[in-house]
Design a protein around this motif. Structure first.
Motif, PDB file in Angstrom:
ATOM      1  N   THR A 191      42.450  32.945  43.309  1.00  0.00           N
ATOM      2  CA  THR A 191      42.594  32.927  44.770  1.00  0.00           C
ATOM      3  C   THR A 191      41.562  32.011  45.420  1.00  0.00           C
ATOM      4  O   THR A 191      41.831  31.353  46.421  1.00  0.00           O
ATOM      5  CB  THR A 191      42.449  34.360  45.331  1.00  0.00           C
ATOM      6  N   ALA A 200      47.593  34.392  50.725  1.00  0.00           N
ATOM      7  CA  ALA A 200      48.164  35.596  51.324  1.00  0.00           C
ATOM      8  C   ALA A 200      49.687  35.589  51.285  1.00  0.00           C
ATOM      9  O   ALA A 200      50.337  36.129  52.158  1.00  0.00           O
ATOM     10  CB  ALA A 200      47.676  35.741  52.758  1.00  0.00           C
ATOM     11  N   LEU A 252      40.626  37.729  58.570  1.00  0.00           N
ATOM     12  CA  LEU A 252      40.514  37.776  57.128  1.00  0.00           C
ATOM     13  C   LEU A 252      40.896  36.439  56.507  1.00  0.00           C
ATOM     14  O   LEU A 252      42.033  36.005  56.615  1.00  0.00           O
ATOM     15  CB  LEU A 252      41.441  38.881  56.615  1.00  0.00           C
ATOM     16  N   LEU A 260      41.287  35.247  53.098  1.00  0.00           N
ATOM     17  CA  LEU A 260      41.317  35.792  51.745  1.00  0.00           C
ATOM     18  C   LEU A 260      40.760  34.822  50.715  1.00  0.00           C
ATOM     19  O   LEU A 260      39.935  35.191  49.882  1.00  0.00           O
ATOM     20  CB  LEU A 260      42.763  36.174  51.404  1.00  0.00           C
ATOM     21  N   LEU A 299      37.050  34.359  51.214  1.00  0.00           N
ATOM     22  CA  LEU A 299      36.365  35.579  50.779  1.00  0.00           C
ATOM     23  C   LEU A 299      36.266  35.616  49.250  1.00  0.00           C
ATOM     24  O   LEU A 299      35.233  35.994  48.684  1.00  0.00           O
ATOM     25  CB  LEU A 299      37.131  36.796  51.293  1.00  0.00           C
ATOM     26  N   SER A 300      37.338  35.207  48.589  1.00  0.00           N
ATOM     27  CA  SER A 300      37.330  35.190  47.125  1.00  0.00           C
ATOM     28  C   SER A 300      36.301  34.192  46.608  1.00  0.00           C
ATOM     29  O   SER A 300      35.569  34.475  45.651  1.00  0.00           O
ATOM     30  CB  SER A 300      38.714  34.832  46.588  1.00  0.00           C
TER      31      SER A 300
END
Lengths: 314, 263
Positions: B23, B32, B226, B228, B231-232
């Protein structure tokens, strides 16, 4: 007569010697104790002084939202928390998380360790893959589970169960405890596996061979030879695992925030809420004291166990 | 057959980590998507975004908190565990029990006074507060571990050193340290792991100036919705030092984690 004098002189000599020995042993004792002191004093100050304050706060009615209400109330904070159903629920959740995580992680850990305790192609790589969840930062692991795996709309798990025709589930809000347990077990299984693996590799090979010669099958050998050998490793894993899992905070804070409502709050998270979101210092402190007392009681039994099985040499 | 099963289990168990890494190399839209996208053009954009978001200063804070606390732990734990093992003081068990019992104190039980005291000393949001706390968090474990390593040193070695008239420091530095060096490395590694990953103290006692990597990760989640993939990427960067160290030192890790109780 002479013998009496002799006896008296002997007694005096003996006492002098004892005194000298004591004097020497006290100087020698300090030389021995000296290297211990920095660590001991540091630990005493940093861990015990705050706890004394906690006890003092727990006897106060002290809420930062209610300035001036600060006064000594004796044990009434304690009476209140035992009447607090959320506290009871958080205590129950603590037990569920700790027992559940330690149990499943140990079960999986034993299975993984047995699978690894053979020689096969790529064994080192497999071991490396299996221990990684333990090394991932717990905050990162929690985010990974709640956002990437369990997310209701694009999570990996819902896609997986969709392949076999199960409709998507909003994991963290419908099954908050199971969700947290899943990520906790995932994180702790490698730890149990490493310990059990160490135990398996410490097994004397001749005993295993003897069992085989006696015609014991794999299962018989496992139950009556391997498992008893592993006992102290398993006990140690349970004890150390429980010490850490009981303090679980990251997963709950990040995956469910204790919710929905307070359904998945454990004691550390609930105390945190009372202190830093409710600003109820007195109440939170009283809960902290109760948790410490409970921990000490449990730990005393557990430590007695560990001291017995590892007979600390002195 | 059993080998295939083992591989399948290992990969399944590892797959969340693999998914996180995958990701982190995606664009947000691919990250996502539903169904999940397995084929995509890898990009380093997310890593760039994380670094642009100011991850650097958080990493510096984490490095200071982890490095200095581990150093302090080693400096105090080596003489203490030496005293507890080679020349035992009276009531060694009591002292050992005391050390480990501090580790069983739930941290929540002391966080309020620590917060209040730190506030009065004006050391909230100060990295050195975390250094002190992480030192006290790891010291008991280190004393236990180092003691078990010292106990394996044969007593003849010490007697020989004493015959040669070597003092305490010289014995410790010249004779004992080389013998327990692998154990010391394992001890330090455990301290590094716990300090690097610590979240609760960092969350409650730091703000903008001295926040550490776990706090940065959480801020990535809550700030602007968010992201994603980003964040990963941040999670991968945050976990990487400990994961690499753990991979390299797998064997020592077992002894370390069992506090030397299991050989």
């Amino acid at each position: 007569m002479t013998s009496l004098v002799d006896k008296h002189q002997q007694k005096v000599r003996r006492e002098t010697e004892q005194r000298r020995a004591r004097g020497m042993s006290s100087a020698e004792g300090w030389r021995r104790r000296g290297p211990l002191l920095p660590a001991l004093v540091f630990t005493l100050i940093v861990t015990q002084v705050p706890f004394l304050f906690t006890i003092w706060y727990s006897l106060q009615n002290w809420n930062l939202l209610n300035p001036g209400g600060d006064r000594f109330v004796g044990l009434s904070n304690y009476v209140e928390i035992f009447a607090d159903s959320t506290f009871r629920q958080a205590a129950m959740n603590s037990v569920i998380f700790t027992l559940g995580c330690v149990f499943f992680a140990m079960l999986l850990g034993i299975v993984f360790a047995l699978l690894l305790d053979r020689s096969f192609a790529g064994r080192g790589v497999v071991r490396t893959l299996l221990i990684t969840p333990f090394l991932i930062m717990p905050v990162a692991g929690s985010l990974l589970w709640s956002v990437s795996i369990l997310n209701p709309s694009y999570g990996l798990l819902n896609w997986l169960i969709g392949l076999v025709g199960i409709s998507p589930v909003d994991w963290t809000s419908v099954h908050p405890i199971a969700s947290i347990l899943m990520s906790l077990v995932w994180q702790w299984t490698p730890f149990m596996m490493l310990l059990v693996l160490a135990g398996l590799q410490a097994q004397p090979k001749d005993v295993l061979e003897a069992a085989q010669v006696d015609g014991a099958g794999w299962w018989r050998t496992f139950i009556s030879v391997t498992l008893p050998q592993l006992r102290r490793y398993i006990e140690l894993g349970i004890l150390l695992g429980a010490i850490y899992v009981v303090n679980t905070f990251d997963q709950i804070y990040l995956m469910t925030a204790g919710g929905p409502g307070t359904a998945s709050a454990n004691l550390p998270f609930y105390i945190y809420q009372r202190a830093f979101l409710g600003f109820d210092i007195g109440q939170a402190a009283a809960m902290g004291v109760v948790v410490v007392i409970a921990t000490i009681i449990i730990a005393t039994f557990a430590l007695r166990l560990i001291f017995r099985s590892f007979d600390v040499k002195d | 057959m059993l080998t295939v099963l083992t591989w399948v289990i290992a990969i399944a168990f590892f797959s969340p980590v693999l998914w996180m890494v995958l990701t982190s190399f995606k664009q947000e839209s691919a990250a996502a998507s539903n169904p999940p996208s397995f084929f995509f053009t890898p990009t380093l954009d997310q890593y760039r975004a994380v670094i642009d978001a100011g991850a650097g200063s958080y990493f510096v804070n984490s490095l200071i908190a982890t490095g200095v606390s581990t150093l302090l732990v080693v400096i105090m734990a080596v003489p203490a565990s030496y005293a507890l093992s080679i020349r035992p003081v009276k009531k060694t068990q009591d002292v050992l029990f005391f050390f480990i019992s501090t580790r069983m104190l739930p941290v929540v039980a002391v966080i309020m006074p620590i917060y209040v005291i730190a506030g009065q000393l004006k050391v909230l949001d100060n990295i050195w507060t975390l250094v002190v706390l992480y030192t006290s968090m790891n010291l008991p474990i280190a004393v236990w571990m180092m003691r078990s390593f010292f106990q394996e040193v044969p007593s003849e070695v010490l007697e020989a050193a004493q015959m040669d008239g070597a003092g305490l420091l010289k014995t410790l530095w010249r004779v004992l340290m080389p013998m327990v060096a692998p154990g010391l490395a394992a001890t330090a590694l455990i301290c590094v792991i716990f300090a690097w990953n610590e979240f609760f103290f960092a969350l409650n006692l730091t703000a903008a100036r001295s926040a550490t990597v776990p706090v940065f990760l959480v801020s990535q989640m809550t700030s602007e919705g968010l992201y994603l993939a980003q964040l990963s990427a941040a999670s991968v960067l945050a976990s990487l030092p400990v994961v690499l160290a753990g991979w390299v030192a797998q064997k020592q890790l077992v002894r370390g984690l069992s506090m030397g109780a299991v050989k």
